[in-house]
Design a protein around this motif. Structure first.
Motif, short mmCIF file in Angstrom:
data_model
loop_
_atom_site.label_atom_id
_atom_site.label_comp_id
_atom_site.label_asym_id
_atom_site.label_seq_id
_atom_site.Cartn_x
_atom_site.Cartn_y
_atom_site.Cartn_z
N PHE A 3 0.81 -1.22 0.00
CA PHE A 3 0.00 0.00 0.00
C PHE A 3 0.84 1.27 0.00
O PHE A 3 1.98 1.28 0.45
CB PHE A 3 -0.92 0.02 1.22
CG PHE A 3 -2.17 -0.78 1.01
CD1 PHE A 3 -3.19 -0.30 0.19
CD2 PHE A 3 -2.33 -2.02 1.60
CE1 PHE A 3 -4.35 -1.04 -0.03
CE2 PHE A 3 -3.48 -2.77 1.38
CZ PHE A 3 -4.48 -2.28 0.58
N PHE A 27 -6.88 7.84 -4.06
CA PHE A 27 -7.21 7.87 -5.49
C PHE A 27 -7.52 9.31 -5.94
O PHE A 27 -7.36 9.64 -7.11
CB PHE A 27 -8.40 6.95 -5.78
CG PHE A 27 -8.02 5.49 -5.78
CD1 PHE A 27 -7.41 4.91 -6.88
CD2 PHE A 27 -8.24 4.70 -4.66
CE1 PHE A 27 -7.04 3.56 -6.87
CE2 PHE A 27 -7.88 3.36 -4.65
CZ PHE A 27 -7.28 2.79 -5.74
N MET A 51 -4.28 4.02 -2.74
CA MET A 51 -3.80 3.19 -3.85
C MET A 51 -2.76 2.19 -3.37
O MET A 51 -2.03 2.45 -2.40
CB MET A 51 -3.12 4.08 -4.89
CG MET A 51 -4.07 4.88 -5.71
SD MET A 51 -3.14 5.83 -6.93
CE MET A 51 -2.77 7.31 -6.03
N THR A 52 -2.67 1.09 -4.08
CA THR A 52 -1.55 0.18 -3.84
C THR A 52 -0.36 0.73 -4.64
O THR A 52 -0.52 1.59 -5.51
CB THR A 52 -1.87 -1.25 -4.30
OG1 THR A 52 -2.05 -1.24 -5.72
CG2 THR A 52 -3.12 -1.78 -3.62
N GLN A 92 -0.68 0.39 -8.35
CA GLN A 92 -1.68 1.32 -8.92
C GLN A 92 -1.10 2.73 -8.99
O GLN A 92 -1.27 3.43 -9.98
CB GLN A 92 -2.95 1.30 -8.06
CG GLN A 92 -3.72 0.00 -8.21
CD GLN A 92 -4.67 -0.31 -7.07
OE1 GLN A 92 -4.80 0.47 -6.12
NE2 GLN A 92 -5.32 -1.45 -7.14
N THR A 135 1.77 -11.06 -6.42
CA THR A 135 0.38 -11.55 -6.46
C THR A 135 -0.45 -10.81 -5.41
O THR A 135 0.05 -10.46 -4.34
CB THR A 135 0.35 -13.06 -6.13
OG1 THR A 135 1.08 -13.28 -4.93
CG2 THR A 135 0.93 -13.89 -7.25
N THR A 137 -5.26 -5.65 -11.23
CA THR A 137 -6.48 -5.54 -12.04
C THR A 137 -6.96 -4.10 -12.13
O THR A 137 -7.23 -3.58 -13.22
CB THR A 137 -7.60 -6.44 -11.43
OG1 THR A 137 -7.03 -7.70 -11.12
CG2 THR A 137 -8.75 -6.61 -12.38
N GLN A 192 -14.06 -12.75 -13.19
CA GLN A 192 -13.62 -11.87 -12.09
C GLN A 192 -13.28 -10.47 -12.62
O GLN A 192 -13.68 -9.47 -12.04
CB GLN A 192 -12.40 -12.52 -11.45
CG GLN A 192 -12.00 -11.94 -10.14
CD GLN A 192 -10.78 -12.67 -9.59
OE1 GLN A 192 -10.89 -13.78 -9.06
NE2 GLN A 192 -9.62 -12.07 -9.73
N ASP A 211 -8.98 -14.22 -7.22
CA ASP A 211 -8.97 -13.49 -5.96
C ASP A 211 -10.04 -14.10 -5.06
O ASP A 211 -11.15 -13.59 -4.97
CB ASP A 211 -9.27 -12.01 -6.27
CG ASP A 211 -9.09 -11.14 -5.05
OD1 ASP A 211 -8.02 -11.22 -4.42
OD2 ASP A 211 -10.03 -10.39 -4.72
N ILE A 227 -3.24 -8.80 -0.81
CA ILE A 227 -3.45 -7.41 -0.43
C ILE A 227 -3.14 -7.16 1.06
O ILE A 227 -3.92 -6.59 1.81
CB ILE A 227 -4.86 -6.94 -0.88
CG1 ILE A 227 -4.91 -5.42 -1.04
CG2 ILE A 227 -6.01 -7.46 -0.04
CD1 ILE A 227 -4.44 -4.92 -2.37
N1 LIG Z 1 -6.35 0.10 -3.55
C1 LIG Z 1 -6.86 -0.99 -3.01
N2 LIG Z 1 -7.27 -0.98 -1.73
C2 LIG Z 1 -7.80 -2.10 -1.17
N3 LIG Z 1 -7.96 -3.27 -1.80
C3 LIG Z 1 -7.55 -3.34 -3.09
C4 LIG Z 1 -7.00 -2.21 -3.76
N4 LIG Z 1 -6.71 -2.57 -5.02
C5 LIG Z 1 -7.06 -3.86 -5.15
N5 LIG Z 1 -7.57 -4.32 -3.99
C6 LIG Z 1 -8.06 -5.70 -3.72
O1 LIG Z 1 -6.91 -6.54 -3.68
C7 LIG Z 1 -7.24 -7.84 -4.12
C8 LIG Z 1 -6.20 -8.30 -5.12
O2 LIG Z 1 -6.26 -7.54 -6.30
P1 LIG Z 1 -5.97 -8.16 -7.73
O3 LIG Z 1 -6.75 -9.40 -7.92
O4 LIG Z 1 -6.11 -7.09 -8.70
O5 LIG Z 1 -4.43 -8.57 -7.53
P2 LIG Z 1 -3.37 -8.98 -8.63
O6 LIG Z 1 -2.15 -8.18 -8.39
O7 LIG Z 1 -3.98 -8.91 -9.98
O8 LIG Z 1 -3.09 -10.48 -8.20
P3 LIG Z 1 -2.58 -11.71 -9.11
O9 LIG Z 1 -1.17 -11.44 -9.47
O10 LIG Z 1 -2.75 -12.87 -8.22
O11 LIG Z 1 -3.47 -11.74 -10.30
C9 LIG Z 1 -8.65 -7.75 -4.70
O12 LIG Z 1 -9.54 -8.26 -3.73
C10 LIG Z 1 -8.89 -6.27 -4.86
O13 LIG Z 1 -10.24 -5.94 -4.71
#
Ligand SMILES: Nc1ncnc2c1ncn2[C@@H]1O[C@H](COP(=O)(O)OP(=O)(O)OP(=O)(O)O)[C@@H](O)[C@H]1O
Length: 749
Positions: A129, A134, A156-157, A160, A179, A184, A222, A495, A524
């Motif tokens: 994080f 945002f 934001m993460t 992001q 991961t 997404t 998803q 997820d 997350i």
């Molecule tokens: N800014 C944010 N704040 C809180 N939760 C978030 C935020 N962004 C994403 N998430 C949540 O984090 C979780 C993981 O997100 P996501 O599936 O996009 O990860 P990923 O990096 O694509 O993982 P993978 O590499 O496994 O595909 C989801 O439940 C999503 O809703």
């Protein structure tokens, strides 16, 4: 890029009719079986005399074990393949024996469990994080409020924060972050922001403006769900998903009406490109490849070629984004030749700049610039990784004991168990359902474990009907507890909330797959754990993981098996329980034997079930034969003891000719140069398409390519691709950035 597909040999998931292999035993039969098991529970102990009971006696005597290890692990290992000489009544055709047959020793003649290597590993970790909201981004206020109120996210993460501004600038990007770090939204937010802001308002009938390719149907659903939520305030933009399983006709109808953000698996999209007149790509502004390395791994090259051909034919100007948690050599090469002046986004880069000393303590010292797989992949900080070494004969009871421990004696545990093929999933699912689950009809309830928390088994693999796949996915997503048996179709991107444990019952075929499998937990910023099950001959795999900066800590098999002492259903003949006396190794052995007997009785309860177990064993051997060359010294079928493996499928004897047929099939494939040629051709075709995407119509650039890049072929044959593993031509030769795009210097690539 095409080389990636060679790295991960595919374990085929044939649509064998395995689901009907195990039918529920009829009640009368079940009663007979229950009675037999009761007899056995009272008489099947293989306990050595009391005198010999000691901690050491839990494992076989060293001498025997060493002998066995030599026999199975050294040069003459081939011999271990020949089925055991059938004993009276134990010939292959005799596999279906009456319940009540004595269970042969689980604890004798096992190879010694080696001391596991303990390499010093400094894992690569990222900061998930940021403190930035945002609101700091230049987004439509309604989009921000949707993120805040519908998705309930405020800050934001890291991925992001890095990706969204870059993508909003109109740049191509290669995005790598661990991961569960929010990739997404890192691409969905810019797509929605840019499309809602288009001057001439998007019409449904315009067709797709954004094409998002993902490797599996569940991931498509998803991602579609996320896009749909983001589009709430922008109702004129229509999202849609194509993923197979649905009737093509209804998908065609939806395409005809118009889909503006199209999410699809490659195969299904190709289907429509070939058969649906209404699909076009004239408006495409975005091409996103989520899990980009997997899309190539899965043998999608051919499909991707068709898709890129179709898109390129109608539209040249678009943003391309590739995302993955595992930046492999192949993906980097794909980025080299398919992205347009790309920005490479790696959260690890930013982590190095983080000034907080505590986060720095986690960070890896070297920057992640190298792009081959020998680099470490980031592992979520909250993830504890474990490994257990289990002799083949004890695998099945060990898995069952682990599941009982987590899901029966602990609360709110959600476990995913990965297997290497559909048949393996189906076999274990049915077996556990029929033997461990109360009320299954396999055993009278008094002989089933007295469940304190009801066990809930689910399974997911590609041979299921789509309806069932979706139902299982939804069910597990919304469950608080449960055990999901699955193949690698669940390894990428899914997820699934609150998963507490990932079990890899069959080791993955690459470190990247290891990372994605364990990445289904500890998402997350949450906590989670993983357990890798290895055979004694596979202990070296720990070093292989360590070379990719993956650190696993050992748990002892005895500790896992000891849970059986909590459940009096597995009482041995002396009937001790944890209440009456302390659970010693001997009692654990007895109870493990009772559990194994339960499995063997079920497997041997009908011809059908025996044949199902044999098929599963065969499937295991086939999958085992497909580990890549660099892991063959660890995972080689010569190192397997067929008789012991058979035991882990509830078979009392090693079936005849199993390995021979698996080997024959493999040899036959090796002897077929046409198959090899086909594979190379499809890789070449993809390289060609990706290159021509930017080379076509660029007179100066194109000439330069031909002049400078001798490997690309003579000027008269511009389309001839280099060999798939050859270096791509220098980027400036194939790039022709459109004037509208900013020419800021590249970060890393
Ligand atoms: N800014 C944010 N704040 C809180 N939760 C978030 C935020 N962004 C994403 N998430 C949540 O984090 C979780 C993981 O997100 P996501 O599936 O996009 O990860 P990923 O990096 O694509 O993982 P993978 O590499 O496994 O595909 C989801 O439940 C999503 O809703």
């Amino acid at each position: 890029m095409a080389a990636v597909s060679g790295v991960l040999p595919q374990v085929p998931e044939p649509r064998a009719a395995v689901f009907r292999t195990f039918s529920k035993p009829r009640p009368a039969h079940a009663r007979r079986q229950a009675a037999a098991t009761k007899r056995k529970c009272q008489a099947s102990s293989e306990a050595p005399p009391a005198k010999r009971r000691s901690k050491a006696s839990f494992l076989p005597a060293k001498k025997t074990a060493a002998k066995e290890t030599r026999r199975t692990l050294k040069g003459k290992a081939q011999r271990t393949f020949s089925p055991k000489k059938p004993s009276a009544g134990a010939r292959d055709g005799d596999q279906e024996r009456k319940p009540g047959a004595k269970t042969s020793s689980l604890f004798k003649n096992n190879p010694e469990i080696p001391e596991l290597p303990r390499p010093v590993v400094k894992q690569v970790q990222e900061k998930v994080f940021t403190s930035d909201a945002f609101q700091a981004l230049d987004l439509h206020p309604h989009l921000i409020s949707t993120i805040n109120t519908v998705l309930k996210m405020s800050s934001m993460t890291s991925v992001q924060k890095q990706s969204i501004p870059v993508l909003l600038e109109g740049r191509d990007a290669l995005v790598r972050s661990q991961t569960g770090s929010g990739k997404t939204l890192a691409y969905c937010i810019p797509v929605v922001q840019s499309l809602q802001a288009m001057q001439s308002k998007i019409q449904r009938g315009d067709g797709p403006y954004a094409l998002i390719l993902v490797p599996t149907r569940e991931l498509a659903l998803q991602s579609f769900d996320t896009v749909q939520k983001l589009l709430k305030p922008f109702t004129w933009i229509v999202p849609g998903v194509l993923m197979g399983g649905e009737k093509r006709k209804s998908e065609k109808a939806r395409l005809r009406k118009g889909i503006n953000i199209l999410i699809s698996t490659p195969g299904r999209l190709v289907d429509h490109i070939k058969s649906t007149k209404n699909i076009h790509f004239r408006q495409i502004r975005w091409l996103i490849l989520d899990e980009a390395d997997r899309i190539l791994d899965l043998g999608f090259e051919k499909d991707l070629t068709v898709i890129l051909n179709a898109v390129n034919a109608e539209c040249q100007e678009r943003q391309n984004v590739l995302l993955s948690a595992t930046l492999t050599e192949g993906v980097a090469r794909l980025a080299d030749i398919s992205l347009h002046d790309p920005v490479s986004i790696s959260v690890l880069d930013e982590s190095h700049d983080v000034s907080s000393p505590e986060s720095e303590a986690f960070l890896e010292a070297s920057p992640p610039q190298a792009t081959d797989e020998l680099d470490g992949f980031a592992i979520p900080a909250g993830l504890e990784q474990h490994v257990v070494v289990v002799p083949s004969k004890l695998r099945l009871v060990c898995l069952a004991a682990f599941i009982l421990q987590k899901c029966k004696f602990e609360r709110d545990q959600k476990v995913i168990v990965f297997f290497s093929s559909c048949e393996l999933v189906e076999f274990h699912y049915t077996l556990f359902l029929q033997t461990l689950l109360s009320g299954s009809g396999a055993l009278a309830p008094e002989h089933l474990p007295s469940t304190s928390t009801p066990l809930k088994f689910l399974r997911l693999h590609s041979a299921l009907e789509q309806e069932e796949r979706t139902a299982v996915f939804q069910d597990f997503t919304h469950s608080k507890t449960g055990i999901l048996f699955c193949t690698d179709i669940a390894a990428r991107g899914l997820d699934l909330p609150q998963v507490t444990w990932i079990v890899q019952y069959n080791a993955p075929s690459s470190p990247a797959e290891y990372i994605h499998r364990i990445g289904r937990t500890a998402r997350i910023g949450c906590h989670g754990s993983s357990l890798l099950v290895l055979a004694p001959s596979e202990a070296e795999y720990v070093n292989s993981l360590a070379s990719h900066k993956i650190n696993v800590s050992e748990v002892k098999m005895e500790d896992i098996l000891s849970v059986l002492t909590k459940d009096d259903c597995f009482k041995g003949r002396r009937g001790g329980s944890q209440k009456s006396r302390a659970a010693g190794p001997q009692e654990i052995r007895e109870r493990a034997t009772v559990l194994q007997t339960l499995f063997e009785d079920y497997v041997h309860s009908s011809e059908e079930t025996v044949s199902g177990a044999k098929k599963a064993l065969q499937s295991f051997i086939r999958a085992y034969a497909t580990y890549p060359r660099e892991l063959k010294h660890i995972f080689h079928i010569r190192l397997l003891h067929l008789g012991h493996m058979a035991k882990s499928f509830g078979l009392r004897d090693a079936p005849k000719n199993l390995c021979a047929s698996a080997m024959k099939k493999k040899k036959a494939n090796l002897k077929r140069p046409d198959l090899q040629r086909k594979k190379t051709q499809s890789k070449q075709r993809l390289a060609e398409i990706l290159r021509s995407e930017y080379a076509s119509g660029m007179e100066t650039g194109g000439t330069k390519v031909r002049k400078q890049n001798t490997r690309a072929g003579p000027a008269s044959q511009p389309a001839a691709p280099p060999a798939p593993r050859a270096q791509p031509p220098p980027r400036e030769q194939i790039k022709h950035p459109p004037p509208s795009r900013p020419q800021a210097s590249r970060k890393v690539c």
